[in-house]
Design a protein around this motif. Structure first.
Motif, PDB file in Angstrom:
ATOM      1  N   ILE A  81      20.305  25.259  11.722  1.00 61.97           N
ATOM      2  CA  ILE A  81      21.039  24.345  12.581  1.00 61.97           C
ATOM      3  C   ILE A  81      21.720  25.135  13.686  1.00 61.97           C
ATOM      4  O   ILE A  81      22.380  26.124  13.443  1.00 61.97           O
ATOM      5  CB  ILE A  81      22.083  23.588  11.756  1.00 61.97           C
ATOM      6  CG1 ILE A  81      21.357  22.765  10.717  1.00 61.97           C
ATOM      7  CG2 ILE A  81      22.964  22.739  12.644  1.00 61.97           C
ATOM      8  CD1 ILE A  81      22.224  22.195   9.676  1.00 61.97           C
ATOM      9  N   THR A  82      21.558  24.688  14.902  1.00 64.33           N
ATOM     10  CA  THR A  82      22.208  25.312  16.035  1.00 64.33           C
ATOM     11  C   THR A  82      22.701  24.222  16.961  1.00 64.33           C
ATOM     12  O   THR A  82      22.020  23.257  17.212  1.00 64.33           O
ATOM     13  CB  THR A  82      21.241  26.221  16.818  1.00 64.33           C
ATOM     14  OG1 THR A  82      20.717  27.187  15.924  1.00 64.33           O
ATOM     15  CG2 THR A  82      21.948  26.923  17.952  1.00 64.33           C
ATOM     16  N   ASP A  83      23.889  24.402  17.442  1.00 66.62           N
ATOM     17  CA  ASP A  83      24.461  23.501  18.432  1.00 66.62           C
ATOM     18  C   ASP A  83      25.045  24.399  19.508  1.00 66.62           C
ATOM     19  O   ASP A  83      25.661  25.412  19.209  1.00 66.62           O
ATOM     20  CB  ASP A  83      25.553  22.659  17.761  1.00 66.62           C
ATOM     21  CG  ASP A  83      26.135  21.618  18.682  1.00 66.62           C
ATOM     22  OD1 ASP A  83      26.510  21.979  19.811  1.00 66.62           O
ATOM     23  OD2 ASP A  83      26.233  20.464  18.267  1.00 66.62           O
ATOM     24  N   ASP A  84      24.890  24.029  20.755  1.00 71.49           N
ATOM     25  CA  ASP A  84      25.407  24.858  21.843  1.00 71.49           C
ATOM     26  C   ASP A  84      26.905  25.099  21.716  1.00 71.49           C
ATOM     27  O   ASP A  84      27.415  26.086  22.205  1.00 71.49           O
ATOM     28  CB  ASP A  84      25.104  24.210  23.196  1.00 71.49           C
ATOM     29  CG  ASP A  84      23.612  24.229  23.505  1.00 71.49           C
ATOM     30  OD1 ASP A  84      22.900  25.079  22.937  1.00 71.49           O
ATOM     31  OD2 ASP A  84      23.177  23.389  24.306  1.00 71.49           O
ATOM     32  N   LEU A  85      27.621  24.194  21.058  1.00 72.74           N
ATOM     33  CA  LEU A  85      29.063  24.323  20.925  1.00 72.74           C
ATOM     34  C   LEU A  85      29.490  24.914  19.595  1.00 72.74           C
ATOM     35  O   LEU A  85      30.651  25.234  19.409  1.00 72.74           O
ATOM     36  CB  LEU A  85      29.718  22.949  21.095  1.00 72.74           C
ATOM     37  CG  LEU A  85      29.429  22.252  22.412  1.00 72.74           C
ATOM     38  CD1 LEU A  85      30.048  20.860  22.413  1.00 72.74           C
ATOM     39  CD2 LEU A  85      29.941  23.070  23.581  1.00 72.74           C
ATOM     40  N   GLY A  86      28.568  25.024  18.659  1.00 71.96           N
ATOM     41  CA  GLY A  86      28.935  25.476  17.330  1.00 71.96           C
ATOM     42  C   GLY A  86      28.166  26.694  16.893  1.00 71.96           C
ATOM     43  O   GLY A  86      27.378  27.268  17.645  1.00 71.96           O
ATOM     44  N   PRO A  87      28.401  27.097  15.665  1.00 73.52           N
ATOM     45  CA  PRO A  87      27.758  28.298  15.134  1.00 73.52           C
ATOM     46  C   PRO A  87      26.295  28.071  14.786  1.00 73.52           C
ATOM     47  O   PRO A  87      25.868  26.958  14.534  1.00 73.52           O
ATOM     48  CB  PRO A  87      28.564  28.574  13.873  1.00 73.52           C
ATOM     49  CG  PRO A  87      29.001  27.212  13.421  1.00 73.52           C
ATOM     50  CD  PRO A  87      29.280  26.445  14.692  1.00 73.52           C
ATOM     51  N   ALA A  88      25.556  29.157  14.760  1.00 73.86           N
ATOM     52  CA  ALA A  88      24.190  29.127  14.240  1.00 73.86           C
ATOM     53  C   ALA A  88      24.304  29.235  12.720  1.00 73.86           C
ATOM     54  O   ALA A  88      24.922  30.160  12.206  1.00 73.86           O
ATOM     55  CB  ALA A  88      23.382  30.282  14.798  1.00 73.86           C
TER      56      ALA A  88
END
Length: 106
Positions: free
Chosen positions: A4-11
């Motif tokens: 899971i990756t989100d530009d605003l959150g952690p990988a």
């Protein structure tokens, strides 16, 4: 959920499901364990094995508890599920919040 990756959150990577490159670079690692003891052992070696990891989470395979440790903290924090088992998605959302708070303090 995996990788899971989100530009605003952690990988976030899941051991052993994620590929090696993803595991090596993930901010947060999650692994299911059958016993608390096996989870504690994994947490004891995870930061040496995965240099990009900032937070490691050992989750009971049935979601009854999870153990969280933060790089440099040296403590293992125990969380227990309520009436409903904690799914990976629930734990990932919780850890994402912990990660974002930790990053904002640095």
């Amino acid at each position: 959920m995996h990788d899971i990756t989100d530009d605003l959150g952690p990988a976030i990577a899941v051991e052993p499901d994620s590929n090696r490159a993803r595991l090596q670079s993930a901010d947060v690692l999650l692994a299911d364990h059958p016993t608390r003891e096996s989870g504690v052992r994994w947490l004891g070696r995870v930061f040496d094995r995965y240099p990009g990891c900032s937070i490691a989470v050992a989750r009971h395979e049935d979601g009854r508890w999870w153990l969280i440790t933060i790089r440099g903290d040296g403590r293992v924090h125990t969380c227990r599920s309520g009436a409903e088992p904690a799914t990976r998605a629930v734990v990932e959302r919780l850890v994402e919040g912990i990660y974002l708070r930790a990053v904002s303090r640095t």
